[in-house]
Write a protein that holds these residues in place. Structure first.
Motif, PDB file in Angstrom:
ATOM      1  N   THR A 187       0.832  -1.202   0.000  1.00 38.07           N
ATOM      2  CA  THR A 187       0.000   0.000   0.000  1.00 38.07           C
ATOM      3  C   THR A 187       0.870   1.258   0.000  1.00 38.07           C
ATOM      4  OG1 THR A 187      -1.827  -1.124   1.136  1.00 38.07           O
ATOM      5  CG2 THR A 187      -1.756   1.275   1.278  1.00 38.07           C
ATOM      6  N   LEU A 188       1.933   1.282   0.825  1.00 35.27           N
ATOM      7  CA  LEU A 188       2.830   2.443   0.865  1.00 35.27           C
ATOM      8  C   LEU A 188       3.508   2.660  -0.482  1.00 35.27           C
ATOM      9  CD1 LEU A 188       4.519   2.032   4.386  1.00 35.27           C
ATOM     10  CD2 LEU A 188       2.793   3.719   3.709  1.00 35.27           C
ATOM     11  N   LYS A 189       4.006   1.581  -1.082  1.00 33.44           N
ATOM     12  CA  LYS A 189       4.708   1.701  -2.363  1.00 33.44           C
ATOM     13  C   LYS A 189       3.789   2.229  -3.459  1.00 33.44           C
ATOM     14  CE  LYS A 189       8.085  -1.972  -1.498  1.00 33.44           C
ATOM     15  NZ  LYS A 189       8.534  -3.341  -1.875  1.00 33.44           N
ATOM     16  N   SER A 190       2.575   1.719  -3.504  1.00 32.31           N
ATOM     17  CA  SER A 190       1.672   2.113  -4.593  1.00 32.31           C
ATOM     18  C   SER A 190       1.118   3.522  -4.414  1.00 32.31           C
ATOM     19  CB  SER A 190       0.510   1.117  -4.697  1.00 32.31           C
ATOM     20  OG  SER A 190      -0.313   1.182  -3.548  1.00 32.31           O
ATOM     21  N   ASN A 191       1.309   4.122  -3.230  1.00 34.25           N
ATOM     22  CA  ASN A 191       0.766   5.460  -2.981  1.00 34.25           C
ATOM     23  C   ASN A 191       1.847   6.515  -2.748  1.00 34.25           C
ATOM     24  OD1 ASN A 191      -2.407   5.276  -2.584  1.00 34.25           O
ATOM     25  ND2 ASN A 191      -1.541   3.438  -1.632  1.00 34.25           N
ATOM     26  N   LEU A 192       3.143   6.172  -3.042  1.00 34.99           N
ATOM     27  CA  LEU A 192       4.223   7.132  -2.828  1.00 34.99           C
ATOM     28  C   LEU A 192       4.039   8.396  -3.658  1.00 34.99           C
ATOM     29  CD1 LEU A 192       7.378   4.839  -2.582  1.00 34.99           C
ATOM     30  CD2 LEU A 192       6.314   6.192  -0.756  1.00 34.99           C
ATOM     31  N   LYS A 193       3.396   8.247  -4.809  1.00 32.79           N
ATOM     32  CA  LYS A 193       3.167   9.414  -5.663  1.00 32.79           C
ATOM     33  C   LYS A 193       2.241  10.430  -5.015  1.00 32.79           C
ATOM     34  CE  LYS A 193      -0.664   7.288  -8.272  1.00 32.79           C
ATOM     35  NZ  LYS A 193      -0.726   6.050  -7.502  1.00 32.79           N
ATOM     36  N   ASN A 194       1.556  10.010  -3.953  1.00 37.76           N
ATOM     37  CA  ASN A 194       0.605  10.902  -3.273  1.00 37.76           C
ATOM     38  C   ASN A 194       1.221  11.579  -2.039  1.00 37.76           C
ATOM     39  OD1 ASN A 194      -1.445  10.112  -5.098  1.00 37.76           O
ATOM     40  ND2 ASN A 194      -1.929   8.323  -3.837  1.00 37.76           N
ATOM     41  N   TRP A 195       2.576  11.510  -1.935  1.00 45.38           N
ATOM     42  CA  TRP A 195       3.245  12.152  -0.790  1.00 45.38           C
ATOM     43  C   TRP A 195       3.092  13.663  -0.869  1.00 45.38           C
ATOM     44  CZ3 TRP A 195       4.895  11.485   3.899  1.00 45.38           C
ATOM     45  CH2 TRP A 195       5.794  12.386   4.478  1.00 45.38           C
ATOM     46  N   GLN A 196       2.578  14.246   0.210  1.00 43.47           N
ATOM     47  CA  GLN A 196       2.368  15.692   0.266  1.00 43.47           C
ATOM     48  C   GLN A 196       3.510  16.317   1.054  1.00 43.47           C
ATOM     49  OE1 GLN A 196      -1.527  15.885   2.030  1.00 43.47           O
ATOM     50  NE2 GLN A 196      -2.564  15.058   0.217  1.00 43.47           N
ATOM     51  N   VAL A 197       4.414  16.979   0.314  1.00 44.85           N
ATOM     52  CA  VAL A 197       5.669  17.458   0.894  1.00 44.85           C
ATOM     53  C   VAL A 197       5.433  18.470   2.005  1.00 44.85           C
ATOM     54  CG1 VAL A 197       7.868  18.597   0.402  1.00 44.85           C
ATOM     55  CG2 VAL A 197       6.849  17.035  -1.270  1.00 44.85           C
ATOM     56  N   GLU A 198       4.633  19.473   1.734  1.00 44.55           N
ATOM     57  CA  GLU A 198       4.452  20.545   2.712  1.00 44.55           C
ATOM     58  C   GLU A 198       3.788  20.036   3.997  1.00 44.55           C
ATOM     59  OE1 GLU A 198       2.319  23.707   0.908  1.00 44.55           O
ATOM     60  OE2 GLU A 198       3.913  24.206  -0.515  1.00 44.55           O
ATOM     61  N   GLU A 199       2.818  19.159   3.842  1.00 46.02           N
ATOM     62  CA  GLU A 199       2.102  18.663   5.020  1.00 46.02           C
ATOM     63  C   GLU A 199       2.764  17.427   5.625  1.00 46.02           C
ATOM     64  OE1 GLU A 199      -1.979  18.029   4.133  1.00 46.02           O
ATOM     65  OE2 GLU A 199      -2.260  20.007   3.215  1.00 46.02           O
ATOM     66  N   LYS A 200       3.791  16.889   4.896  1.00 48.59           N
ATOM     67  CA  LYS A 200       4.480  15.676   5.335  1.00 48.59           C
ATOM     68  C   LYS A 200       3.471  14.569   5.657  1.00 48.59           C
ATOM     69  CE  LYS A 200       8.551  18.036   7.139  1.00 48.59           C
ATOM     70  NZ  LYS A 200       9.460  18.232   8.310  1.00 48.59           N
ATOM     71  N   ARG A 201       2.598  14.334   4.699  1.00 49.97           N
ATOM     72  CA  ARG A 201       1.531  13.354   4.881  1.00 49.97           C
ATOM     73  C   ARG A 201       1.360  12.553   3.593  1.00 49.97           C
ATOM     74  NH1 ARG A 201      -4.391  15.500   6.262  1.00 49.97           N
ATOM     75  NH2 ARG A 201      -4.147  16.242   4.118  1.00 49.97           N
ATOM     76  N   LEU A 202       1.088  11.260   3.745  1.00 52.55           N
ATOM     77  CA  LEU A 202       0.859  10.392   2.598  1.00 52.55           C
ATOM     78  C   LEU A 202      -0.635  10.123   2.471  1.00 52.55           C
ATOM     79  CD1 LEU A 202       2.131   8.637   0.345  1.00 52.55           C
ATOM     80  CD2 LEU A 202       2.110   6.726   1.981  1.00 52.55           C
ATOM     81  N   ALA A 203      -1.177  10.484   1.323  1.00 52.26           N
ATOM     82  CA  ALA A 203      -2.598  10.227   1.069  1.00 52.26           C
ATOM     83  C   ALA A 203      -2.746   8.837   0.472  1.00 52.26           C
ATOM     84  CB  ALA A 203      -3.157  11.276   0.110  1.00 52.26           C
ATOM     85  N   LEU A 204      -3.477   7.971   1.156  1.00 53.77           N
ATOM     86  CA  LEU A 204      -3.657   6.597   0.682  1.00 53.77           C
ATOM     87  C   LEU A 204      -4.883   6.521  -0.222  1.00 53.77           C
ATOM     88  CD1 LEU A 204      -2.916   4.602   3.967  1.00 53.77           C
ATOM     89  CD2 LEU A 204      -1.337   5.254   2.136  1.00 53.77           C
TER      90      LEU A 204
END
Length: 381
Positions: A187-204
């Motif tokens: 799940t983490l690997k497939s959603n890395l493109k959704n990493w939000q840099v400013e908020e330091k949050r990963l959207a799954l």
């Protein structure tokens, strides 16, 4: 008592009953009068059981020639308590009526029976008294049993089926979203493109779940069930569990009930209602005879689990029982004795007989259906 407010006095009067009338005589309103009358209809039996006189001729009560309201009948009483008390109280009162005061009219009158809250306590009473029911009442009882069984099966099925669903297949994913199959790394690997840099949050956005490898389990399960009165809850859960297991691939389930005689209900194993309608609670216990019968059902001992569900209070001489267990063990049958198989798993059993069986190779325990299913799946995998 004079220091109490009226509502407190009313509560104490309802608790203590009409025999407290001389000491506690609050101004009972219409509903409180109905409550006292309804409670007295049931709990007044407690005084009768202690040798006290009934309502007629009782000190302070009016005799047979009075203008008192006519006595409650069981159907009328049931209507009253359903109207007067909340559901939680109603269930307690109904349970006391059935178990403590043996109001058989509750389960032998169709209209009354249909008004009762469907639950396992009611099911136990139906099983106990169904021999006293006429055809019309039996049909109503069957409908109630089916509803209770379906509710119980729905709660048990997923847990049991999951035990037999196979081990995780980490090379394949499944569309079924089951928490214990969650693939957090994928799940983490497939959603890395959704990493939000400013908020330091990963959207799954996409969640991944492993599938499970399914094994064909060519095993035979023999459930040998003691139908003595103390085993009522285990009988109910065993019948439902047998129905669930019989629907699993490559499991051949046989179901036998016994007291001093043996009844093979294997042809009905997929229908718990039919099994329960065939059960007759009570009677003696001959475990040895039942095990000898089950011995004749076994064709492939190395792929057979025999579960004896009993309180182990053997009524016959123990030699036949112990001899059957020794032969089954030597043949390679997996043996387990369950002193309880229900949601509570709190057994009342004969530890001496259970100890004898354990000494010659039978595992002895008590479990919930889910725990037994888990043990069974591990044992045959």
């Amino acid at each position: 008592m004079s220091a109490m407010d009226d509502s407190t006095q009313v509560r104490w009067r309802l608790i203590l009953g009409r025999y407290a009338k001389k000491r506690i005589d609050p101004r009972l309103g219409g509903e409180a009068v109905r409550m006292e009358r309804a409670l007295d209809f049931l709990y007044g039996r407690e005084y009768q059981g202690r040798g006290l006189r009934g309502r007629d001729g009782q000190e302070g009560e009016k005799g047979p020639g009075s203008l008192d309201e006519s006595q409650l009948s069981v159907p009328k009483w049931l209507e009253e308590v359903r109207d007067l008390f909340p559901r939680e109280t109603l269930e307690v009162v109904e349970k006391h009526a059935l178990e403590r005061y043996d109001l058989r009219d509750l389960v032998t009158d169709r209209k009354t029976l249909e008004k009762l809250e469907p639950n396992q306590d009611l099911l136990k009473m139906i099983l106990q008294f169904k021999g006293s029911m006429n055809a019309d009442v039996l049909n109503a009882a069957r409908r109630i049993i089916r509803k209770i069984v379906e509710d119980l099966r729905e709660r048990m099925a997923r847990e049991v089926q999951q035990c037999f669903s196979g081990r995780l297949n980490r090379y394949s994913h499944s569309p079924l979203k089951i928490s214990q199959n969650f693939d957090w790394q994928g799940t983490l690997k497939s959603n890395l493109k959704n990493w939000q840099v400013e908020e330091k949050r990963l959207a799954l956005e996409h969640l991944k779940f492993f599938s499970r490898k399914r094994r064909q389990l060519p095993w035979n399960i023999v459930l040998c069930i003691d139908q003595s009165g103390s085993m009522a809850s285990s009988v109910i859960h065993s019948a439902v569990l047998a129905g669930i297991l019989s629907g699993l691939p490559s499991l051949n389930v046989k179901l036998v009930t016994f007291d001093t005689s043996v009844v093979d209900l294997s042809e009905h194993v997929g229908d718990p209602v039919e099994v329960l309608m065939s059960v007759q609670l009570g009677g003696g216990t001959d475990i040895g005879q039942a095990l000898c019968y089950c011995e004749g059902l076994i064709e492939t001992p190395q792929r057979t689990v025999l579960a004896l569900i009993s309180d182990f209070f053997e009524g016959a001489p123990p030699n036949r029982m112990l001899g059957a267990v020794k032969r089954l063990k030597e043949a390679g049958v997996t043996l387990i004795g369950l002193a309880a198989l229900d949601s509570e798993a709190l057994p009342d059993y004969d530890p001496h007989t259970a100890g004898q069986l354990a000494a010659i190779g039978m595992d002895i325990t008590a479990s919930t259906p889910g725990q037994f299913a888990e043990w069974l799946a591990k044992r045959i995998s």
